[in-house]
Design a protein around this motif. Structure first.
Motif, short mmCIF file in Angstrom:
data_model
loop_
_atom_site.label_atom_id
_atom_site.label_comp_id
_atom_site.label_asym_id
_atom_site.label_seq_id
_atom_site.Cartn_x
_atom_site.Cartn_y
_atom_site.Cartn_z
N THR A 112 0.83 -1.20 0.00
CA THR A 112 0.00 0.00 0.00
C THR A 112 0.86 1.24 0.00
O THR A 112 1.84 1.35 0.74
CB THR A 112 -0.91 0.01 1.25
OG1 THR A 112 -1.70 -1.16 1.25
CG2 THR A 112 -1.81 1.24 1.25
N ALA A 113 0.57 2.18 -0.89
CA ALA A 113 1.35 3.41 -0.98
C ALA A 113 1.15 4.28 0.23
O ALA A 113 0.07 4.28 0.84
CB ALA A 113 0.96 4.18 -2.26
N VAL A 114 2.17 5.02 0.61
CA VAL A 114 2.10 5.99 1.71
C VAL A 114 2.18 7.37 1.10
O VAL A 114 3.10 7.67 0.34
CB VAL A 114 3.25 5.76 2.72
CG1 VAL A 114 3.21 6.84 3.79
CG2 VAL A 114 3.16 4.39 3.33
N GLN A 115 1.26 8.22 1.41
CA GLN A 115 1.23 9.56 0.84
C GLN A 115 2.39 10.40 1.36
O GLN A 115 2.73 10.35 2.54
CB GLN A 115 -0.10 10.24 1.16
CG GLN A 115 -1.32 9.57 0.52
CD GLN A 115 -1.23 9.62 -1.00
OE1 GLN A 115 -0.90 10.66 -1.57
NE2 GLN A 115 -1.52 8.50 -1.63
N ILE A 116 2.97 11.19 0.50
CA ILE A 116 4.04 12.10 0.89
C ILE A 116 3.44 13.39 1.43
O ILE A 116 2.55 13.97 0.81
CB ILE A 116 4.96 12.39 -0.31
CG1 ILE A 116 5.63 11.10 -0.78
CG2 ILE A 116 6.01 13.44 0.05
CD1 ILE A 116 6.45 11.26 -2.05
N ALA A 117 3.94 13.85 2.57
CA ALA A 117 3.48 15.10 3.16
C ALA A 117 4.38 16.24 2.70
O ALA A 117 5.46 16.48 3.27
CB ALA A 117 3.46 15.01 4.68
#
Length: 214
Positions: free
Chosen positions: A206-211
């Protein structure tokens, strides 16, 4: 201050040491020459031969030049760049007009779906629209050059980011790839004449969103 006697002795001592040094060097060279088999190359000759060979022979022991190998490695990198940027204009320049591209071949290079001719090869890049972003990285490559033709066997890893759907979150697919290639040099430019693409392994996450800060 040294005495006149010691001053007078210095030049003679230097001459004696110089003569002894020259004699030792001559003796040493004579011993080396006696120990060297007839017809054997001296270190200087070996060095000259090595330098000559390194500039005219491929680092993999083939007949192509180092420049040819570097050009093919740049071709491999440019291919991956064109895939990641989905740039058809660049992608088209990498193949011959009669090129074939086999996709989804088995790990041994058999079977797969064959795309024949430059138009079919370029159209295959449309498949890259299935993912939003990707990063392809060459892992290693063995290139053998013979005149104006060459073969290549290389590995790469691909990270493909698939957008979220109604039933699944944004997903990162990590895949190991093997490319088996044939190249040809025309008008001084190396191009791919045949490429067989084999996915070897894969895992998904699952991809992790970049902040981003702003």
């Amino acid at each position: 201050m040294p005495s006149p006697a010691s001053t007078d002795f210095a030049p003679a001592r230097r001459r004696m040491l110089t003569m002894l040094g020259a004699g030792a060097a001559a003796a040493g060279f004579g011993a080396f020459a006696a120990a060297t088999p007839a017809g054997a190359a001296t270190p200087a000759e070996d060095l000259a031969t090595t330098a000559s060979t390194s500039t005219s022979t491929s680092s993999y022991g083939t007949t192509g030049s180092v420049e040819d190998e570097l050009a093919i490695h740049r071709l491999l990198d440019t291919y991956l760049f064109a895939v990641d940027t989905k740039d058809k204009t660049v992608f088209r320049t990498l193949f011959t007009d009669d090129a074939t591209l086999t996709v989804m071949a088995h790990p041994d290079g058999s079977a797969g779906i064959v795309k024949s001719g430059i138009e079919a090869v370029v159209a295959n890049l449309d498949g890259a629209t299935a993912w939003g972003y990707s990063t392809h990285v060459t892992a290693n490559a063995l290139v053998r050059v013979t005149g104006r033709t060459a073969t290549g066997d290389s590995h790469a890893t691909a990270q493909l980011v698939y957008p979220a759907t109604a039933t699944a979150p944004e997903t990162v697919v990590v895949r190991g790839i093997r490319y088996r290639d044939e190249y040809v040099k025309s008008a001084g430019v190396w191009k791919i004449r045949k490429r067989v693409f084999s996915p070897l392994w894969q895992y998904n996450g699952t991809a992790v969103q970049i902040a981003y800060p702003n």
